[in-house]
Motif scaffolding. Structure first.
Motif, PDB file in Angstrom:
ATOM      1  N   MET A  61       0.847  -1.192   0.000  1.00  0.00           N
ATOM      2  CA  MET A  61       0.000   0.000   0.000  1.00  0.00           C
ATOM      3  C   MET A  61       0.883   1.243   0.000  1.00  0.00           C
ATOM      4  N   PRO A  62       0.756   2.108  -1.019  1.00  0.00           N
ATOM      5  CA  PRO A  62       1.584   3.314  -1.063  1.00  0.00           C
ATOM      6  C   PRO A  62       1.305   4.237   0.126  1.00  0.00           C
ATOM      7  N   ALA A  63       2.334   4.811   0.685  1.00  0.00           N
ATOM      8  CA  ALA A  63       2.191   5.677   1.864  1.00  0.00           C
ATOM      9  C   ALA A  63       1.461   6.975   1.544  1.00  0.00           C
ATOM     10  N   ASN A  64       1.427   7.371   0.265  1.00  0.00           N
ATOM     11  CA  ASN A  64       0.800   8.642  -0.099  1.00  0.00           C
ATOM     12  C   ASN A  64      -0.654   8.479  -0.547  1.00  0.00           C
ATOM     13  N   VAL A  65      -1.267   7.330  -0.239  1.00  0.00           N
ATOM     14  CA  VAL A  65      -2.647   7.053  -0.632  1.00  0.00           C
ATOM     15  C   VAL A  65      -3.532   6.992   0.612  1.00  0.00           C
ATOM     16  N   VAL A  66      -4.714   7.590   0.516  1.00  0.00           N
ATOM     17  CA  VAL A  66      -5.661   7.606   1.629  1.00  0.00           C
ATOM     18  C   VAL A  66      -6.236   6.210   1.838  1.00  0.00           C
ATOM     19  N   SER A  67      -6.034   5.684   3.039  1.00  0.00           N
ATOM     20  CA  SER A  67      -6.609   4.398   3.419  1.00  0.00           C
ATOM     21  C   SER A  67      -7.251   4.572   4.790  1.00  0.00           C
ATOM     22  N   MET A  68      -7.842   3.505   5.292  1.00  0.00           N
ATOM     23  CA  MET A  68      -8.502   3.595   6.586  1.00  0.00           C
ATOM     24  C   MET A  68      -7.468   3.969   7.655  1.00  0.00           C
ATOM     25  N   GLY A  69      -7.792   4.994   8.436  1.00  0.00           N
ATOM     26  CA  GLY A  69      -6.895   5.472   9.473  1.00  0.00           C
ATOM     27  C   GLY A  69      -5.957   6.584   9.024  1.00  0.00           C
ATOM     28  N   SER A  70      -5.935   6.868   7.715  1.00  0.00           N
ATOM     29  CA  SER A  70      -5.065   7.938   7.207  1.00  0.00           C
ATOM     30  C   SER A  70      -5.582   9.301   7.637  1.00  0.00           C
ATOM     31  N   THR A  71      -4.651  10.205   7.884  1.00  0.00           N
ATOM     32  CA  THR A  71      -4.992  11.604   8.096  1.00  0.00           C
ATOM     33  C   THR A  71      -4.667  12.321   6.791  1.00  0.00           C
ATOM     34  N   VAL A  72      -5.654  12.992   6.254  1.00  0.00           N
ATOM     35  CA  VAL A  72      -5.518  13.603   4.928  1.00  0.00           C
ATOM     36  C   VAL A  72      -5.859  15.086   4.993  1.00  0.00           C
ATOM     37  N   THR A  73      -5.049  15.871   4.314  1.00  0.00           N
ATOM     38  CA  THR A  73      -5.323  17.298   4.167  1.00  0.00           C
ATOM     39  C   THR A  73      -5.721  17.518   2.716  1.00  0.00           C
ATOM     40  N   TYR A  74      -6.861  18.178   2.524  1.00  0.00           N
ATOM     41  CA  TYR A  74      -7.313  18.485   1.170  1.00  0.00           C
ATOM     42  C   TYR A  74      -7.684  19.964   1.085  1.00  0.00           C
ATOM     43  N   ARG A  75      -7.677  20.478  -0.151  1.00  0.00           N
ATOM     44  CA  ARG A  75      -7.964  21.907  -0.378  1.00  0.00           C
ATOM     45  C   ARG A  75      -9.151  22.041  -1.321  1.00  0.00           C
ATOM     46  N   ASP A  76     -10.049  22.942  -0.988  1.00  0.00           N
ATOM     47  CA  ASP A  76     -11.146  23.322  -1.866  1.00  0.00           C
ATOM     48  C   ASP A  76     -10.560  24.358  -2.823  1.00  0.00           C
ATOM     49  N   GLU A  77     -10.503  24.041  -4.108  1.00  0.00           N
ATOM     50  CA  GLU A  77      -9.845  24.922  -5.076  1.00  0.00           C
ATOM     51  C   GLU A  77     -10.630  26.204  -5.329  1.00  0.00           C
ATOM     52  N   THR A  78     -11.912  26.251  -4.958  1.00  0.00           N
ATOM     53  CA  THR A  78     -12.706  27.461  -5.123  1.00  0.00           C
ATOM     54  C   THR A  78     -12.407  28.456  -4.008  1.00  0.00           C
ATOM     55  N   THR A  79     -12.398  27.971  -2.778  1.00  0.00           N
ATOM     56  CA  THR A  79     -12.210  28.861  -1.627  1.00  0.00           C
ATOM     57  C   THR A  79     -10.766  28.903  -1.143  1.00  0.00           C
ATOM     58  N   GLN A  80      -9.946  27.955  -1.609  1.00  0.00           N
ATOM     59  CA  GLN A  80      -8.563  27.788  -1.160  1.00  0.00           C
ATOM     60  C   GLN A  80      -8.461  27.381   0.303  1.00  0.00           C
ATOM     61  N   GLN A  81      -9.571  26.980   0.904  1.00  0.00           N
ATOM     62  CA  GLN A  81      -9.550  26.508   2.291  1.00  0.00           C
ATOM     63  C   GLN A  81      -9.030  25.080   2.329  1.00  0.00           C
ATOM     64  N   GLU A  82      -8.207  24.803   3.340  1.00  0.00           N
ATOM     65  CA  GLU A  82      -7.705  23.449   3.550  1.00  0.00           C
ATOM     66  C   GLU A  82      -8.356  22.868   4.792  1.00  0.00           C
ATOM     67  N   LYS A  83      -8.546  21.556   4.759  1.00  0.00           N
ATOM     68  CA  LYS A  83      -9.135  20.860   5.898  1.00  0.00           C
ATOM     69  C   LYS A  83      -8.366  19.568   6.093  1.00  0.00           C
ATOM     70  N   THR A  84      -8.151  19.197   7.337  1.00  0.00           N
ATOM     71  CA  THR A  84      -7.464  17.953   7.677  1.00  0.00           C
ATOM     72  C   THR A  84      -8.420  17.070   8.456  1.00  0.00           C
ATOM     73  N   VAL A  85      -8.592  15.820   7.979  1.00  0.00           N
ATOM     74  CA  VAL A  85      -9.486  14.857   8.614  1.00  0.00           C
ATOM     75  C   VAL A  85      -8.805  13.496   8.638  1.00  0.00           C
ATOM     76  N   THR A  86      -9.303  12.616   9.483  1.00  0.00           N
ATOM     77  CA  THR A  86      -8.847  11.231   9.521  1.00  0.00           C
ATOM     78  C   THR A  86      -9.990  10.358   9.029  1.00  0.00           C
ATOM     79  N   LEU A  87      -9.703   9.465   8.084  1.00  0.00           N
ATOM     80  CA  LEU A  87     -10.714   8.576   7.521  1.00  0.00           C
ATOM     81  C   LEU A  87     -10.835   7.333   8.391  1.00  0.00           C
TER      82      LEU A  87
END
Length: 143
Positions: A61-87
């Motif tokens: 499993m690649p370390a840069n891929v979102v899997s169960m338990g991963s903490t991921v930061t994503y950006r809304d390209e419209t607002t430029q807001q970033e959010k960090t969540v754990t799946l």
């Protein structure tokens, strides 16, 4: 010589690649089966992601891929807001702690995506947004 001009079809945007850990597959399929009666559209989205995923062993499993338990930061390209969540699985979800269930629309969308991937997202207000995965952090052993 023909005076016809060829019209090119607008290329369809391809969905980003999805990679799923084989260890999670049975649990994810069971969750999707259970969701079928309550929210068929979301269950179908999860089944679709599972069907197009490349399934790999935990060791591959690649370390840069979102899997169960991963903490991921994503950006809304419209607002430029970033959010960090754990799946997480539904029983571990807690929005106050930013632990998002894989059985939510954003959870299904994030599952299996790599850093740098972008995907379309429909907000509750029916606005189409583009979200981009900025970073993925895997849980450490024992957490």
């Amino acid at each position: 010589m023909s005076t016809e001009t060829k019209v090119r079809a607008k290329p369809r945007k391809r969905s980003p690649r999805v990679v799923i850990n084989a260890d999670d597959m049975e649990h994810l399929e069971g969750l999707a089966d259970g969701l079928q009666r309550r929210n068929a559209a979301l269950a179908d989205r999860l089944f679709g992601e599972i069907a197009r995923a490349r399934v790999v062993s935990a060791a591959k499993m690649p370390a840069n891929v979102v899997s169960m338990g991963s903490t991921v930061t994503y950006r809304d390209e419209t607002t430029q807001q970033e959010k960090t969540v754990t799946l997480v699985y539904p029983e571990e979800a807690d929005i106050a702690q930013l632990r998002v269930s894989v059985m939510t629309p954003i959870g299904v969308a994030l599952l299996g995506l790599a850093e740098g991937s972008s995907f379309d997202w429909d907000t509750r207000e029916n606005e189409r947004r583009l979200l981009t995965i900025i970073s993925v952090e895997q849980p450490t052993a024992g957490s």
